[in-house]
Design a protein around this motif. Structure first.
Motif, PDB file in Angstrom:
ATOM      1  N   ASN A  79      81.430  47.091  87.801  1.00  0.00           N
ATOM      2  CA  ASN A  79      80.073  46.922  87.339  1.00  0.00           C
ATOM      3  C   ASN A  79      79.157  47.771  88.145  1.00  0.00           C
ATOM      4  O   ASN A  79      78.273  48.490  87.545  1.00  0.00           O
ATOM      5  N   HIS A 109      83.244  41.890  78.422  1.00  0.00           N
ATOM      6  CA  HIS A 109      82.200  40.532  78.540  1.00  0.00           C
ATOM      7  C   HIS A 109      81.667  40.796  79.929  1.00  0.00           C
ATOM      8  O   HIS A 109      80.503  40.347  80.368  1.00  0.00           O
ATOM      9  N   GLN A 111      80.804  43.356  81.535  1.00  0.00           N
ATOM     10  CA  GLN A 111      79.920  44.481  81.827  1.00  0.00           C
ATOM     11  C   GLN A 111      78.347  44.180  81.707  1.00  0.00           C
ATOM     12  O   GLN A 111      77.892  43.298  80.910  1.00  0.00           O
ATOM     13  N   ASP A 113      75.863  46.669  82.271  1.00  0.00           N
ATOM     14  CA  ASP A 113      75.147  48.013  82.169  1.00  0.00           C
ATOM     15  C   ASP A 113      75.241  48.433  80.505  1.00  0.00           C
ATOM     16  O   ASP A 113      76.318  48.872  80.139  1.00  0.00           O
ATOM     17  N   GLN A 114      74.047  48.180  80.077  1.00  0.00           N
ATOM     18  CA  GLN A 114      74.062  48.339  78.639  1.00  0.00           C
ATOM     19  C   GLN A 114      74.423  49.846  78.155  1.00  0.00           C
ATOM     20  O   GLN A 114      74.981  49.979  77.077  1.00  0.00           O
ATOM     21  N   ASP A 115      74.207  50.757  79.078  1.00  0.00           N
ATOM     22  CA  ASP A 115      74.571  52.223  78.901  1.00  0.00           C
ATOM     23  C   ASP A 115      75.948  52.608  79.113  1.00  0.00           C
ATOM     24  O   ASP A 115      76.199  53.732  79.107  1.00  0.00           O
ATOM     25  N   PRO A 146      78.621  46.311  71.648  1.00  0.00           N
ATOM     26  CA  PRO A 146      77.263  46.627  72.006  1.00  0.00           C
ATOM     27  C   PRO A 146      77.212  48.014  72.954  1.00  0.00           C
ATOM     28  O   PRO A 146      76.341  48.246  73.319  1.00  0.00           O
ATOM     29  N   PHE A 147      78.253  48.478  73.024  1.00  0.00           N
ATOM     30  CA  PHE A 147      78.655  49.841  73.698  1.00  0.00           C
ATOM     31  C   PHE A 147      78.776  51.065  72.858  1.00  0.00           C
ATOM     32  O   PHE A 147      79.294  50.703  72.026  1.00  0.00           O
ATOM     33  N   LYS A 148      78.564  52.181  73.477  1.00  0.00           N
ATOM     34  CA  LYS A 148      78.825  53.301  72.631  1.00  0.00           C
ATOM     35  C   LYS A 148      80.516  53.578  73.053  1.00  0.00           C
ATOM     36  O   LYS A 148      80.978  53.417  74.279  1.00  0.00           O
TER      37      LYS A 148
END
Ligand SMILES: Nc1nc2c(ncn2[C@@H]2O[C@H](COP(=O)(O)OP(=O)(O)O)[C@@H](O)[C@H]2O)c(=O)[nH]1
Ligand SMILES: [Mg+2]
Length: 174
Positions: A79, A109, A111, A113-115, A146-148
């Motif tokens: 992370n 789960h 993670q 960092d949203q980016d 929710p990630f790329k």
């Protein structure tokens, strides 16, 4: 010189990427392919579940995630440091499908960092009996992430899909 390094060098100043997945998925072989551009037979070493490759502008950390005790301690590392995660699955091993799924869910789960950018490799695509990509997307609930993310079908033996997969990944860092 590795094509991965060349891709990164032209696009980013520095990146840390983490390659993870169950033992025997093909992580080390993929790493070797990225370095050399060809298949290299690896010798699995008992007890070793971590390796790091330091290149100019690029650090690659590799983790075997198979429910070992220090599993959680790795998350801090991942992370804190990672710009992107590569999750490798042996798609020819139906026996370990559920285990891979559990570890994937724990990975996701954890993670913060949203980016974060996630590259999923369905490896060992050269094998005759493999799990379908559409089934993976459904079972691993990728559409809810929710990630790329992106999924590529790869073989570290033939090289199939590896270039396109990492080209997508590296382009996300631009
Ligand atoms: N058929 C096939 N075998 C592979 C592929 N990638 C890796 N392997 C083999 O799978 C075994 C485990 O690979 P390794 O890279 O050590 O897995 P790791 O534990 O995830 O690092 C080795 O015998 C590799 O040669 C692939 O794409 N196709
Ligand atoms: Mg390995």
């Amino acid at each position: 010189m590795s094509f991965l390094l060349n891709l990164f060098r032209s696009r980013t100043k520095h990146a840390d990427i983490t390659i993870c997945g169950l033992d025997d998925a093909g992580k080390t072989t993929i790493l070797k392919f990225l370095e050399t551009g060809e298949f290299v037979e690896t010798t699995p070493t008992m007890g070793v579940n971590r390796e790091t490759l330091h290149l100019p502008n690029l650090q690659i950390n590799v983790f075997d995630l198979a429910g070992q005790e220090d599993f959680r301690n790795m998350w801090h590392n991942i992370n804190e440091k990672s710009d992107g995660i590569v999750f490798v699955i042996d798609r020819s091993n139906i026996m370990r499908f559920d285990e891979a799924k559990d570890v994937f869910e724990q990975t996701i789960h954890a993670q913060l960092d949203q980016d974060l950018i996630i590259l999923i490799l369905l490896n060992k695509s050269d094998e005759s009996d493999v799990i379908e990509k559409s089934l993976f997307i459904e079972e691993f609930k990728l559409l809810d992430l929710p990630f790329k993310w992106a999924v590529f079908e790869t073989s570290a033996k033939t090289g199939e899909g590896i270039f396109n997969a990492f080209k997508w990944f590296v382009d996300e860092f631009v």
